[in-house]
Write a protein that holds these residues in place. Structure first.
Motif, mmCIF file in Angstrom:
data_model
loop_
_atom_site.group_PDB
_atom_site.id
_atom_site.type_symbol
_atom_site.label_atom_id
_atom_site.label_comp_id
_atom_site.label_asym_id
_atom_site.label_seq_id
_atom_site.Cartn_x
_atom_site.Cartn_y
_atom_site.Cartn_z
ATOM 1 N N GLY A 126 5.294 9.447 4.374
ATOM 2 C CA GLY A 126 6.175 8.625 5.191
ATOM 3 C C GLY A 126 5.948 8.876 6.667
ATOM 4 N N GLY A 127 5.838 10.151 7.034
ATOM 5 C CA GLY A 127 5.553 10.490 8.426
ATOM 6 C C GLY A 127 4.221 9.925 8.880
ATOM 7 N N THR A 128 3.209 10.040 8.032
ATOM 8 C CA THR A 128 1.894 9.479 8.334
ATOM 9 C C THR A 128 1.977 7.966 8.508
ATOM 10 O OG1 THR A 128 0.849 11.250 7.039
ATOM 11 C CG2 THR A 128 -0.490 9.294 7.493
ATOM 12 N N SER A 129 2.746 7.319 7.635
ATOM 13 C CA SER A 129 2.871 5.861 7.681
ATOM 14 C C SER A 129 3.587 5.386 8.936
ATOM 15 C CB SER A 129 3.617 5.367 6.435
ATOM 16 O OG SER A 129 2.884 5.669 5.253
ATOM 17 N N ILE A 130 4.545 6.169 9.409
ATOM 18 C CA ILE A 130 5.259 5.812 10.638
ATOM 19 C C ILE A 130 4.294 5.787 11.825
ATOM 20 C CG2 ILE A 130 6.983 6.618 12.314
ATOM 21 C CD1 ILE A 130 8.515 7.771 9.818
ATOM 22 N N ILE A 131 3.491 6.833 11.943
ATOM 23 C CA ILE A 131 2.541 6.911 13.054
ATOM 24 C C ILE A 131 1.490 5.810 12.944
ATOM 25 C CG2 ILE A 131 0.695 8.331 14.043
ATOM 26 C CD1 ILE A 131 2.451 10.782 13.424
ATOM 27 N N GLN A 132 1.015 5.552 11.718
ATOM 28 C CA GLN A 132 0.009 4.499 11.527
ATOM 29 C C GLN A 132 0.572 3.129 11.889
ATOM 30 O OE1 GLN A 132 -3.151 5.232 10.582
ATOM 31 N NE2 GLN A 132 -3.840 3.110 10.699
ATOM 32 N N THR A 133 1.803 2.863 11.468
ATOM 33 C CA THR A 133 2.419 1.558 11.732
ATOM 34 C C THR A 133 2.621 1.320 13.224
ATOM 35 O OG1 THR A 133 3.551 1.599 9.593
ATOM 36 C CG2 THR A 133 4.444 0.116 11.258
ATOM 37 N N TYR B 134 1.887 -4.482 3.490
ATOM 38 C CA TYR B 134 3.105 -3.690 3.650
ATOM 39 C C TYR B 134 2.820 -2.240 3.281
ATOM 40 C CZ TYR B 134 5.058 -8.429 3.297
ATOM 41 O OH TYR B 134 5.332 -9.764 3.472
ATOM 42 N N LEU B 135 3.371 -1.324 4.056
ATOM 43 C CA LEU B 135 3.129 0.098 3.850
ATOM 44 C C LEU B 135 4.388 0.777 3.329
ATOM 45 C CD1 LEU B 135 0.462 1.561 4.440
ATOM 46 C CD2 LEU B 135 1.437 2.373 6.598
ATOM 47 N N ILE B 136 4.231 1.572 2.256
ATOM 48 C CA ILE B 136 5.308 2.437 1.763
ATOM 49 C C ILE B 136 4.783 3.865 1.772
ATOM 50 C CG2 ILE B 136 6.785 3.090 -0.167
ATOM 51 C CD1 ILE B 136 6.799 0.254 -1.120
ATOM 52 N N PHE C 169 -0.167 -4.168 -5.756
ATOM 53 C CA PHE C 169 0.217 -2.798 -5.404
ATOM 54 C C PHE C 169 -1.029 -1.928 -5.391
ATOM 55 C CE2 PHE C 169 2.207 1.353 -5.810
ATOM 56 C CZ PHE C 169 3.399 1.217 -5.123
ATOM 57 N N LEU C 170 -1.301 -1.336 -4.241
ATOM 58 C CA LEU C 170 -2.488 -0.498 -4.059
ATOM 59 C C LEU C 170 -2.060 0.927 -3.738
ATOM 60 C CD1 LEU C 170 -5.638 -0.425 -3.750
ATOM 61 C CD2 LEU C 170 -5.284 -0.927 -1.323
ATOM 62 N N LYS C 171 -2.539 1.882 -4.529
ATOM 63 C CA LYS C 171 -2.233 3.289 -4.254
ATOM 64 C C LYS C 171 -3.520 4.100 -4.331
ATOM 65 C CE LYS C 171 -0.308 3.685 -8.968
ATOM 66 N NZ LYS C 171 -1.285 4.494 -9.691
ATOM 67 N N PHE C 172 -3.537 5.232 -3.636
ATOM 68 C CA PHE C 172 -4.786 5.985 -3.515
ATOM 69 C C PHE C 172 -4.512 7.479 -3.391
ATOM 70 C CE2 PHE C 172 -3.296 5.460 0.761
ATOM 71 C CZ PHE C 172 -3.759 6.553 1.476
ATOM 72 N N LEU D 148 0.845 -1.194 0.000
ATOM 73 C CA LEU D 148 0.000 0.000 0.000
ATOM 74 C C LEU D 148 0.879 1.241 0.000
ATOM 75 C CD1 LEU D 148 -2.665 1.523 0.271
ATOM 76 C CD2 LEU D 148 -2.636 1.031 2.730
ATOM 77 N N PHE D 149 0.716 2.075 -1.027
ATOM 78 C CA PHE D 149 1.556 3.260 -1.187
ATOM 79 C C PHE D 149 0.819 4.515 -0.738
ATOM 80 C CE2 PHE D 149 3.201 6.870 -3.631
ATOM 81 C CZ PHE D 149 4.539 6.806 -3.279
ATOM 82 N N VAL D 150 1.501 5.323 0.077
ATOM 83 C CA VAL D 150 0.919 6.555 0.639
ATOM 84 C C VAL D 150 1.680 7.762 0.091
ATOM 85 C CG1 VAL D 150 0.304 7.750 2.781
ATOM 86 C CG2 VAL D 150 0.415 5.239 2.739
#
Length: 277
Positions: free
Chosen positions: A126-133, A118-120, A62-65, A34-36
């Motif tokens: 990236g900052g958002t993904s860190i907090i979400q993870t 998996y989150l990218i 691969f999922l992107k939004f 999942l791409f952010v």
């Protein structure tokens, strides 16, 4: 043949989230990447469709939004046609959107779900993904590309006085030549959630596999940001891309049919990391 399947779900304040899933027949049970996207970004920016194809060829879905308030629309997903929505965006709305997308990906409602997600995240994403993870057990591994370590780095500290006084500041988009608004709600949202939206604090709480990728020529988000993230999560792996800028050698629109050398290296390293059991 790579298949691209599009979906629209409801995001923050009822606004649509447009996404697409890239895959091949026979890959229905493969892990989902999942791409952010980041600030002023969107799912089809630059070479992101080539990135999706690269991951699919390596055996992933691969999922992107597009975030619901990123300024684009389902009708024009690559243009900033709704600056009102862009100005209304907040970090809380993006976390709501990301949670919605993850729930959709894990539901198995519209396509087979995967046990592994998996989150990218790139830049602000990236900052958002860190907090979400750090708080989401549904995420198995994290990769950040040129991630920020502090949401406040998205604007100049000296602009906050004017921002509070006028209720809005404008950020110039050099590509589209647009002045994009940022309403004071964005700053207020961050101040109301100081601890919850502290990226470095979240980094300390990540105990899952994490790959930090950063270009050593990034003038938008300094390599120092990656070093800070790694200091707060020493077990994470840090990979520095030589001669790479913030977007790893690509731009928008991207007319070439191959990834840049820098972005190819980023994808190669990312896939290598994800394939480690």
């Amino acid at each position: 043949m790579i298949i691209r399947q599009s979906f629209t779900i409801e995001g923050a304040e009822g606004r649509p989230i447009l996404m697409d899933l890239h895959f091949k027949n026979g890959q229905e049970d493969r892990p989902i990447v999942l791409f952010v996207h980041g600030f002023k970004g969107f799912k089809d920016w630059g070479a992101y469709n080539l990135v999706a194809e690269y991951f699919v060829k390596q055996g992933f879905r691969f999922l992107k939004f597009n975030f619901s308030h990123n300024g684009t629309s389902p009708e024009k997903p690559t243009e900033f046609t709704d600056l009102g929505a862009f100005g209304d965006n907040t970090f809380s709305k993006e976390f709501f959107d990301l949670d919605q997308v993850i729930s959709f990906a894990k539901s198995g409602k519209d396509f087979p779900k995967s046990e592994k997600l998996y989150l990218i995240g790139h830049s602000r994403g990236g900052g958002t993904s860190i907090i979400q993870t750090a708080k989401d057990t549904r995420i198995n591994k994290l990769i950040t590309w040129a991630a920020i370590s502090d949401f406040r780095s998205l604007w100049k500290k000296e602009d906050e006085k004017e921002w509070r006084s006028k209720g809005v500041i404008f950020s110039f988009n050099t590509r589209t030549k647009q002045y994009t608004p940022l309403k004071i709600d964005l700053l207020h949202d961050l101040e109301k959630n100081v601890k919850a939206y502290d990226i470095l604090l979240a980094a300390q709480q990540i105990h899952k596999p994490w790959l930090i990728i950063h270009g050593d020529q990034d003038i938008n988000v300094s390599l120092d940001e990656a070093l800070k993230l790694n200091e707060n999560c020493p077990q994470a792996e840090l990979f520095t891309v030589p001669y790479a800028n913030h977007v790893f050698g690509v731009s928008h629109p991207f007319t070439k049919d191959e990834l840049s050398l820098e972005l190819h290296l980023v994808c190669e390293k990312s896939v290598e990391f994800l394939k480690i059991s």
